[in-house]
Design an enzyme around this catalytic site. Structure first.
Site, PDB file in Angstrom:
ATOM      1  CG  ASP A   1      -1.245   1.653  -3.604  1.00  0.00           C
ATOM      2  OD1 ASP A   1      -0.982   2.116  -2.669  1.00  0.00           O
ATOM      3  OD2 ASP A   1      -2.438   1.765  -4.285  1.00  0.00           O
TER       4      ASP A   1
ATOM      5  CG  ASP B   1       0.975   3.615   5.649  1.00  0.00           C
ATOM      6  OD1 ASP B   1       0.218   3.787   6.446  1.00  0.00           O
ATOM      7  OD2 ASP B   1       1.564   4.734   5.264  1.00  0.00           O
TER       8      ASP B   1
ATOM      9  CB  CYS C   1      -0.761   0.041   1.195  1.00  0.00           C
ATOM     10  SG  CYS C   1      -1.814  -1.691   1.307  1.00  0.00           S
ATOM     11  CB  ALA C   2       4.012   1.466  -1.766  1.00  0.00           C
TER      12      ALA C   2
ATOM     13  CG  ASP D   1      -5.916  -6.605  -3.184  1.00  0.00           C
ATOM     14  OD1 ASP D   1      -5.468  -6.398  -2.196  1.00  0.00           O
ATOM     15  OD2 ASP D   1      -7.012  -7.027  -3.463  1.00  0.00           O
TER      16      ASP D   1
ATOM     17  CB  CYS E   1      -2.273   8.073   8.768  1.00  0.00           C
ATOM     18  SG  CYS E   1      -3.383   7.782   7.672  1.00  0.00           S
TER      19      CYS E   1
ATOM     20  N   PRO F   1       1.493   7.317  -1.616  1.00  0.00           N
ATOM     21  CG  PRO F   1       1.611   9.772  -0.952  1.00  0.00           C
ATOM     22  CD  PRO F   1       1.277   8.406  -0.449  1.00  0.00           C
ATOM     23  N   GLY F   2       4.435   7.225  -1.677  1.00  0.00           N
ATOM     24  CA  GLY F   2       5.640   6.704  -1.961  1.00  0.00           C
ATOM     25  C   GLY F   2       6.637   7.399  -0.985  1.00  0.00           C
ATOM     26  N   GLY F   3       6.246   8.297   0.092  1.00  0.00           N
ATOM     27  CA  GLY F   3       7.290   8.740   1.003  1.00  0.00           C
ATOM     28  C   GLY F   3       8.030   7.584   1.764  1.00  0.00           C
TER      29      GLY F   3
END
Length: 454
Positions: A288, A329, A267-268, A314, A382, A270-272
């Site tokens: 992702d 994440d 679930c990477a 998936d 988060c 947007p890649g931070g």
């Protein structure tokens, strides 16, 4: 205008601008349209603004005003709704088109923005007249907004006395149960403040803190003192850093990736976190299910000069040779990001949280199978909701006795021991990390747990 189900009207694009528009009206028109769509369709505010601003033709100043109105409206939506509800003797009129979003946008300006009262009121009334279903209520709207102007001080004083005025009841109850009254109150109050902006440097954070005029945080994130267009800042074009909330950077610190290690970032986008892992020299696979979001991840990596294997799949069903470390994440209710994304408080529900908790459990089980013996599995969300954090890990450990918790140490996260709970997991709260001013204080609400496969 209390917390109610959104109307079932279809999408309503902004009305076509007349050849001679009143100055400032196009920005208010777009703001009301965005407020209506976000609440009705329960879509993300940032994505809605990014989709509707370009075709609107607004110049930079009006686009900025529309964004400021909408963000403020959601940040203080409880106060705004109460102010309007208490001054509507018969409640909000039914089948009234854009009446509510137009008044919500105007009230946000009157109470919280540096906008002349007459401009907020007069342009709202013009907008009401444009909408066939709200035009008949223009006189009501005019009287209501002028009363808000007259009674502004009383409205603000009452809101100040109620720290949960801008928090939906279900969230306030959840935070009280999880953290106690004092901490829950601090969470709610922190969400009224403009969020800080943090970046992660690819290397030498102290140097880039100096170049950016920022604050070097104990965790090595850099907090920018001033709001400026990101792309114009030193080092952006050269790929020296990327935007990432300081709390969001902590889970990768638990992994401590090293050259030669294989790490999966599930679930990477947007890649931070992918960038953090790649910058450390590890071989990272970024996965992702969203191809559009992965395009953004690839663009970020290209700007940063970092490499990763990017996979569209998936995570719940993807299979691969087990990794040295797996970072999950997981999709969540995102209630830890309300300060930055205030619409989350009003578009997510208890049902969303419970549905996502079930998905998280499924993803954790899949991540377990991708972790090699002796390897690490770091789970994070988060979210401020224990159902998506602490409870999720307790249930996982009961299902998977081959894993054990490996608690975080204060040294691993810049000495911030207050962010580590009694079981060794990271639990950041928005009011943690005090700074020089309210805007330069705090970070996102995050949960992270490090597990080792035996």
């Amino acid at each position: 205008m209390t917390d109610r189900a959104p109307s079932r009207r279809g999408p309503q694009p902004p009305a076509a601008a007349p050849e001679s528009d009143a100055p400032g009206l196009p920005a208010r028109r777009l703001a009301a349209t965005v407020i209506d769509e976000v609440l009705r369709a329960r879509v993300a505010l940032d994505e809605t603004l990014d989709r509707l601003i370009p075709p609107s033709g607004l110049d930079a100043a009006d686009a900025g005003l529309a964004r400021a109105i909408t963000v403020t409206a959601f940040r203080r939506l409880g106060t705004i709704r109460r102010a309007l509800d208490e001054r509507l003797d018969r409640g909000s009129p039914r089948h009234s088109g854009l009446f509510e979003p137009i008044l919500t946008a105007a009230t946000a300006q009157i109470l919280f923005l540096d906008v002349p009262d007459h401009a907020a009121v007069d342009l709202a009334i013009r907008h009401l007249h444009e909408d066939p279903r709200s035009a008949r209520y223009a006189a009501l709207g005019n009287a209501l907004l002028r009363r808000v102007v007259r009674e502004r001080d009383a409205i603000l004083a009452e809101a100040e006395a109620d720290p949960f005025r801008d928090t939906p009841d279900w969230l306030a109850e959840s935070w009280r149960a999880a953290y106690g009254e004092e901490a829950a109150t601090a969470i709610a109050l922190s969400h009224r403040e403009e969020p800080p902006l943090d970046v992660t440097a690819k290397a030498d954070p102290a140097l880039w803190a100096e170049k950016l005029g920022g604050i070097l945080l104990p965790t090595s994130s850099i907090r920018l003192r001033e709001r400026q267009p990101i792309a114009t800042l030193p080092g952006f074009a050269d790929g020296a850093w990327w935007v990432q909330d300081a709390a969001a950077a902590l889970p990768v610190r638990l992994i401590s990736p090293a050259p030669g290690e294989r790490v999966a970032d599930l679930c990477a986008a947007p890649g931070g976190k992918t960038a953090q892992i790649a910058a450390a020299g590890a071989s990272v696979t970024a996965l992702d299910r969203s191809a559009p979001r992965l395009r953004r991840l690839k663009a970020n990596l290209q700007r940063l000069g970092l490499a990763a294997e990017v996979v569209t799949a998936d995570a719940a069903s993807w299979q691969a040779e087990p990794f040295d470390a797996v970072l999950l994440d997981a999709p969540c209710s995102a209630t830890g990001t309300i300060r930055r994304h205030p619409d989350v408080a009003w578009t997510k529900t208890e049902g969303d949280r419970d549905r996502l908790a079930a998905l998280q459990a499924k993803l954790l089980d899949a991540a377990a199978g991708l972790t090699k013996p002796g390897g690490q599995l770091v789970y994070c969300t988060c979210s401020l909701e224990p159902q998506e954090g602490e409870a999720q890990i307790e249930a996982f450990l009961a299902r998977h006795p081959q894993f054990r918790r490996a608690g975080a140490s204060a040294a691993e996260i810049g000495g911030l021991g207050a962010a580590i709970d009694a079981k060794g997991d990271i639990r950041t709260l928005p009011q943690h990390l005090p700074g020089e001013t309210p805007r330069l204080s705090g970070w996102a609400g995050f949960y992270a747990s490090r597990l080792i496969r035996l």
